[in-house]
Design a protein around this motif. Sequence first.
Motif, mmCIF file in Angstrom:
data_model
loop_
_atom_site.group_PDB
_atom_site.id
_atom_site.type_symbol
_atom_site.label_atom_id
_atom_site.label_comp_id
_atom_site.label_asym_id
_atom_site.label_seq_id
_atom_site.Cartn_x
_atom_site.Cartn_y
_atom_site.Cartn_z
ATOM 1 N N THR A 45 0.875 -1.405 0.093
ATOM 2 C CA THR A 45 0.016 -0.013 0.150
ATOM 3 C C THR A 45 0.936 1.267 -0.051
ATOM 4 O OG1 THR A 45 -1.585 -1.103 1.471
ATOM 5 C CG2 THR A 45 -1.859 1.145 1.233
ATOM 6 N N PHE A 46 1.836 1.327 0.689
ATOM 7 C CA PHE A 46 2.831 2.317 0.925
ATOM 8 C C PHE A 46 3.358 2.522 -0.668
ATOM 9 C CE2 PHE A 46 7.246 3.976 1.492
ATOM 10 C CZ PHE A 46 6.928 5.138 2.046
ATOM 11 N N VAL A 47 4.090 1.420 -1.189
ATOM 12 C CA VAL A 47 4.465 1.744 -2.510
ATOM 13 C C VAL A 47 3.462 2.196 -3.365
ATOM 14 C CG1 VAL A 47 5.663 0.481 -4.320
ATOM 15 C CG2 VAL A 47 6.176 -0.190 -1.901
ATOM 16 N N LEU A 48 2.426 1.701 -3.415
ATOM 17 C CA LEU A 48 1.353 2.100 -4.663
ATOM 18 C C LEU A 48 1.035 3.602 -4.382
ATOM 19 C CD1 LEU A 48 -1.496 -0.681 -4.317
ATOM 20 C CD2 LEU A 48 -0.645 0.606 -6.354
ATOM 21 N N LEU A 49 0.908 4.123 -2.947
ATOM 22 C CA LEU A 49 0.497 5.332 -2.603
ATOM 23 C C LEU A 49 1.705 6.387 -3.083
ATOM 24 C CD1 LEU A 49 -1.265 7.529 -1.210
ATOM 25 C CD2 LEU A 49 0.094 6.776 0.880
ATOM 26 N N MET A 50 2.966 6.051 -2.534
ATOM 27 C CA MET A 50 3.976 6.950 -3.116
ATOM 28 C C MET A 50 4.140 6.973 -4.615
ATOM 29 S SD MET A 50 4.560 8.086 -0.355
ATOM 30 C CE MET A 50 5.869 9.213 -0.320
ATOM 31 N N SER A 51 4.124 5.860 -5.271
ATOM 32 C CA SER A 51 4.287 5.779 -6.584
ATOM 33 C C SER A 51 3.384 6.343 -7.411
ATOM 34 C CB SER A 51 4.736 4.243 -7.151
ATOM 35 O OG SER A 51 3.736 3.510 -7.039
ATOM 36 N N ASN A 52 1.992 6.173 -7.159
ATOM 37 C CA ASN A 52 1.058 6.868 -7.815
ATOM 38 C C ASN A 52 1.287 8.239 -7.504
ATOM 39 O OD1 ASN A 52 -0.509 4.747 -8.866
ATOM 40 N ND2 ASN A 52 -2.200 5.062 -7.488
ATOM 41 N N MET A 53 1.437 8.675 -6.426
ATOM 42 C CA MET A 53 1.535 10.101 -6.340
ATOM 43 C C MET A 53 2.589 10.944 -7.120
ATOM 44 S SD MET A 53 1.977 12.134 -2.765
ATOM 45 C CE MET A 53 3.861 12.035 -2.470
ATOM 46 N N LEU A 54 3.853 10.182 -7.069
ATOM 47 C CA LEU A 54 5.032 10.752 -7.857
ATOM 48 C C LEU A 54 4.674 10.773 -9.133
ATOM 49 C CD1 LEU A 54 7.424 12.055 -6.259
ATOM 50 C CD2 LEU A 54 8.665 10.057 -7.164
ATOM 51 N N ILE A 55 4.413 9.637 -9.606
ATOM 52 C CA ILE A 55 4.027 9.284 -11.061
ATOM 53 C C ILE A 55 3.041 10.338 -11.972
ATOM 54 C CG2 ILE A 55 3.209 7.759 -12.962
ATOM 55 C CD1 ILE A 55 4.853 5.753 -11.233
ATOM 56 N N SER A 56 1.939 10.727 -11.000
ATOM 57 C CA SER A 56 0.905 11.658 -11.655
ATOM 58 C C SER A 56 1.402 13.079 -11.487
ATOM 59 C CB SER A 56 -0.208 11.296 -10.760
ATOM 60 O OG SER A 56 -0.557 12.193 -9.837
ATOM 61 N N ALA A 118 -2.684 6.420 -12.809
ATOM 62 C CA ALA A 118 -1.568 7.858 -12.164
ATOM 63 C C ALA A 118 -1.130 8.511 -13.480
ATOM 64 C CB ALA A 118 -0.354 7.078 -11.407
ATOM 65 N N SER A 119 -0.628 7.815 -14.579
ATOM 66 C CA SER A 119 -0.360 8.740 -15.743
ATOM 67 C C SER A 119 -1.432 9.243 -16.469
ATOM 68 C CB SER A 119 0.517 7.863 -16.654
ATOM 69 O OG SER A 119 -0.135 7.040 -17.322
ATOM 70 N N LYS A 120 -2.534 9.147 -16.045
ATOM 71 C CA LYS A 120 -3.848 9.889 -16.836
ATOM 72 C C LYS A 120 -4.242 10.906 -15.992
ATOM 73 C CE LYS A 120 -4.369 6.217 -20.261
ATOM 74 N NZ LYS A 120 -3.547 5.082 -19.649
ATOM 75 N N ASN A 121 -4.440 10.654 -14.436
ATOM 76 C CA ASN A 121 -5.461 11.362 -13.886
ATOM 77 C C ASN A 121 -4.489 12.333 -12.776
ATOM 78 O OD1 ASN A 121 -8.061 10.302 -14.172
ATOM 79 N ND2 ASN A 121 -6.820 8.289 -13.945
ATOM 80 N N SER A 122 -5.347 12.972 -12.193
ATOM 81 C CA SER A 122 -4.637 14.415 -11.295
ATOM 82 C C SER A 122 -4.114 13.685 -9.829
ATOM 83 C CB SER A 122 -5.742 15.122 -10.930
ATOM 84 O OG SER A 122 -6.666 14.407 -9.757
ATOM 85 N N VAL A 123 -3.248 14.402 -9.292
ATOM 86 C CA VAL A 123 -2.602 13.826 -8.247
ATOM 87 C C VAL A 123 -3.251 13.461 -7.022
ATOM 88 C CG1 VAL A 123 -0.768 14.528 -6.413
ATOM 89 C CG2 VAL A 123 -0.403 15.456 -8.740
ATOM 90 N N PHE A 124 -4.267 14.252 -6.613
ATOM 91 C CA PHE A 124 -5.227 13.652 -5.677
ATOM 92 C C PHE A 124 -5.966 12.451 -6.107
ATOM 93 C CE2 PHE A 124 -9.197 14.296 -3.278
ATOM 94 C CZ PHE A 124 -8.617 14.281 -1.985
ATOM 95 N N ASP A 125 -6.674 12.337 -7.186
ATOM 96 C CA ASP A 125 -7.370 11.177 -7.336
ATOM 97 C C ASP A 125 -6.307 10.054 -7.550
ATOM 98 O OD1 ASP A 125 -9.288 12.740 -8.041
ATOM 99 O OD2 ASP A 125 -9.686 12.401 -10.075
ATOM 100 N N SER A 126 -5.150 10.133 -7.880
ATOM 101 C CA SER A 126 -4.161 8.977 -7.790
ATOM 102 C C SER A 126 -3.593 8.614 -6.423
ATOM 103 C CB SER A 126 -2.824 9.245 -8.577
ATOM 104 O OG SER A 126 -3.188 10.016 -9.902
ATOM 105 N N ILE A 127 -3.610 9.543 -5.359
ATOM 106 C CA ILE A 127 -3.480 9.011 -4.280
ATOM 107 C C ILE A 127 -4.526 8.257 -3.616
ATOM 108 C CG2 ILE A 127 -3.253 10.118 -1.850
ATOM 109 C CD1 ILE A 127 -1.843 12.529 -2.997
#
Lengths: 193, 195
Positions: A45-56, A118-127
């Motif tokens: 979960t931590f990895v998903l959250l951080m990578s989604n956030m950074l990538i978006s 994440a590569s298609k959506n906003s930062v908040f949505d990706s988080i």
Amino acid sequence: MNKIKLLTNGLIKENPVLVLVLGTCPALAVTTSVFNALGMGLATTFVLLMSNMLISMLKNVIPDKVRIPSFILVIATFVSIVDLVIQGFIPALSASLGIFIPLIVVNCIVLGRAEAFASKNSVFDSILDGIGMGIGFTFAISIIAFFRELLGSGAIFSHKIIPFDGILVFVLAPGAFIVYGFTIAAVKWLQKS
Amino acid sequence: MGKKESSLLQLILSLTIITCIAAIALSIVYLITKEPIENSQQKKKNDAIAQVLPDFKGETKEQKILIEGDKDSVAVYVAYQDNILYGAAVETYTDLAFSGRFSIMVGFDNEGNIIETQVLQANETPGLGDKIDKEKDDFPNQFIGKNPTQLAVKLKKDGGEIDAITAATISSHAFCDAVQRASNAFLIIKQNQDE
């Protein structure tokens, strides 16, 4: 899109393990005990959250042609961080999960969400998506681990509940497949009714 | 996404920047976690030594012993009490295991009798081979009091006196191998001592 729906999407409707059938390797390998499953789930979960956030955040900076290597780099960095932190501060978890923490790098869920969401959506949505998918993953492997530990050794969190030796097959790999299959079937049945 | 084509320079530049940031982040985390990781590994080792030499209080001296024909050396933690050899904890391994290598700690008294064994790291099959751990099965207790420097530890089917774990003969055999290796290393230490 509805924000709450983003968060709950990963729980049942698009559950990464039980519906999308991604990340089956950890789902089969670390589900011998609920403790392992929860640890693995939280790390992922931590990895998903951080990578989604950074990538978006970086989606407009990274050129299209090198996006996959960039995503993998970001994911690998966070996984290494998690690995080091667990080794340093939770040695018991590191001993029982072993190689499966570094293997989060190749977990399809993480790269899949980076590429598909994440590569298609906003930062908040990706988080939100990262948290939702992470919780869905944790939930799914914890359910599998619950039944495997209960049937395999009669215990939950290593506390004996049923006074019997357990059915050995549930501790071994075939038991993982059996429980996994029944869990998917249960989810499908729930979705229909 | 309809982005315009990027030049080669842009590709190289963006990858380089990402890699550099990743490297910096990792080095920071590495520096922060370096000490806790070393401490926890040290603590694990000390705990294992304390468990296989339960009555020994004090510091042990580490020595590396490479037995002829072996790939890697084993670490022997020699325990002295009032300058007399008390015994040793030997960190030993085997490559005959069912899945990969496993390492165990074996404690010996000054005559080479086994005091206790402790599994350090193993990937044996849960429910079968993992019974080499004394918390899970009585199998390792058979070794307590045995003296492998005089009579090699072997499974019954190999002509020894150890009962193998049911359905895990390979793991049992590997365990004997590891214990024997530990004992051989201890014997070398002891002989050096006597000279």
